[in-house]
Motif scaffolding. Structure first.
Motif, mmCIF file in Angstrom:
data_model
loop_
_atom_site.group_PDB
_atom_site.id
_atom_site.type_symbol
_atom_site.label_atom_id
_atom_site.label_comp_id
_atom_site.label_asym_id
_atom_site.label_seq_id
_atom_site.Cartn_x
_atom_site.Cartn_y
_atom_site.Cartn_z
ATOM 1 N N SER A 163 -3.344 16.112 -18.002
ATOM 2 C CA SER A 163 -2.249 16.525 -17.123
ATOM 3 C C SER A 163 -1.875 17.962 -17.444
ATOM 4 N N LEU A 165 0.803 20.542 -17.258
ATOM 5 C CA LEU A 165 2.250 20.463 -17.121
ATOM 6 C C LEU A 165 2.880 21.765 -16.641
ATOM 7 N N ASP A 166 2.191 22.882 -16.886
ATOM 8 C CA ASP A 166 2.767 24.171 -16.514
ATOM 9 C C ASP A 166 1.664 25.227 -16.531
ATOM 10 N N ARG A 176 1.048 22.136 -11.362
ATOM 11 C CA ARG A 176 0.785 20.783 -11.887
ATOM 12 C C ARG A 176 -0.515 20.248 -11.319
ATOM 13 N N GLU A 198 -3.422 17.464 -7.373
ATOM 14 C CA GLU A 198 -2.059 17.914 -7.571
ATOM 15 C C GLU A 198 -1.114 16.801 -7.131
#
Length: 397
Positions: A163, A165-166, A176, A198
């Motif tokens: 994942s 995250l930023d 994301r 996304e």
């Protein structure tokens, strides 16, 4: 930065628990960067590229090992002097913590440049970093913030959940994205398959495969079947400038790379690749882009500058079909060099790149890079930047 702060706190907590094994290295770079642009390019009126700049960068790397925990911290400090301007910056390029609770499993959190894929020029199988830094190893890729879990239940099979995250230190790009990655490693071949998306958007498929056909020959390929991000496309319209810019998006498209690597007896390696960019502009779309840029560049200063700025860096790669060649000598040579050439087969423009490094001792390295482009003013590699060069020295502390 929030991830970096949390990471630092975890490092401190781990360090106070018991004495960890710490290793570190720092690279201090000093280099001159020279850039040449097409003097009659339309983009020269809205974007200034300095002819040269002096750069100083400090790149410390810190690694900490403690039982089932591994931590990496790579802060960066940079200063640049240009004619009439000075810039400085400090950031965390990578910083992550990995925990291995049981054998074959790991959980990792932090900022990193997550790269994979065998291709030398472009990695469509990587939904996070399709553009690698293999054309210039001295230009680091800015890391994104990730949470990763990996499970290897067999010596040949592993499953990863990723994942993003930023964006990290990078101000642009996808904020994301989530992915599931399945890896397989055999005796003479390896492959990976991915499903990524996304949040709230349709998923895409990516994958790569590599086969060691002989001691000298490796054959590989990468692919992606996905819906591309929107890009700016001009069209003629009534208005002050006669043009409008709209963000358009294409349906699912296939991006694929096919390549081979041949290692000679003297340890030189030659890579040959062909790639199809299904997200690129068609001949008609590229023609309209060229017409719009030419027309907007004739407008009064300030009238069409915002529209020109939106077209200065369209989707990369720009067109549909490309080929590339790379030749490099062995990594154990005292003088290392790499020659690269990539060509846009649609508009016949190209880019050549030369990298040379010379070890002056165990801690000192002299290096230089030269990039040259050719093509008409309306082609991908002839639009604006004509050439660039870097000459510098690195001190490994």
């Amino acid at each position: 930065m929030r991830v970096a702060i949390a990471f630092s706190m975890l490092i401190c907590a781990s360090a106070f628990a018991q004495t960890p094994a710490v290793s570190s290295r720092a690279e201090l770079l000093f280099y001159d960067n020279t850039t040449s642009t097409w003097s009659d390019s339309a983009f020269n009126r809205i974007a200034h590229v300095p002819d040269h700049s002096l750069n100083l960068e400090l790149r410390p790397d810190i690694n900490i090992e403690q039982d089932a925990m591994t931590a990496v911290l790579r802060p960066r400090v940079a200063a640049r002097t240009e004619p009439d301007a000075r810039h400085s910056d400090a950031w965390i390029n990578e910083g992550w913590l990995r925990w291995r609770p049981i054998e074959g499993t790991s959980l990792q959190l932090g900022r990193e440049a997550l790269l994979w894929g065998p291709a030398a020029f472009w990695n469509p199988s990587n939904p996070f970093f399709s553009e690698n830094n293999k054309d210039n190893a001295k230009r680091e890729i800015a890391g994104h913030d990730f949470l990763r879990a990996r499970w290897q239940w067999h010596e040949a099979w592993a499953l990863s959940l990723v994942s993003q995250l930023d964006r990290g230190h990078t101000p642009s790009g996808v904020q994301r994205r989530d992915a599931m990655k399945l890896d397989w490693t055999g005796n003479e071949a390896s492959a990976a398959a991915l499903l990524s998306a996304e949040p709230g958007k349709s998923a895409g498929w990516q994958g790569w495969a590599q086969w060691t056909a002989s001691d000298a020959l490796i054959i590989y390929g990468e692919s992606a079947w996905q819906r591309p991000a929107s890009h700016a496309q001009p069209y003629a319209a009534m208005g002050t400038t006669g043009w409008q810019i709209a963000n358009t998006s294409s349906p699912y498209e296939l991006n694929t790379v096919a390549g081979a690597a041949w290692t000679f007896e003297n340890n030189w390696t030659l890579n040959a690749e062909w790639w199809r960019n299904g997200n690129g502009l068609t001949h008609n779309e590229a023609s309209i882009l060229s017409q719009a840029v030419d027309a907007l560049s004739t407008q009064a200063p300030g009238l069409a500058d915002a529209q020109l700025a939106s077209l200065i860096q369209p989707t990369t790669p720009l067109r549909r079909h490309y080929a590339g060649l790379q030749l490099m000598n062995g990594s154990d040579a005292k003088i290392g060099w790499t020659l690269r050439y990539k060509r846009n087969l649609d508009d016949r423009s190209g880019e050549a790149f030369v990298m040379i490094k010379r070890d002056l001792g165990d801690t000192l390295q002299l290096w230089g890079n030269l990039m040259l482009r050719h093509g008409q003013h309306d082609t991908e590699y002839g639009r604006w930047i004509r050439s660039s060069a870097m000459l510098g020295v690195s001190w490994f502390m």
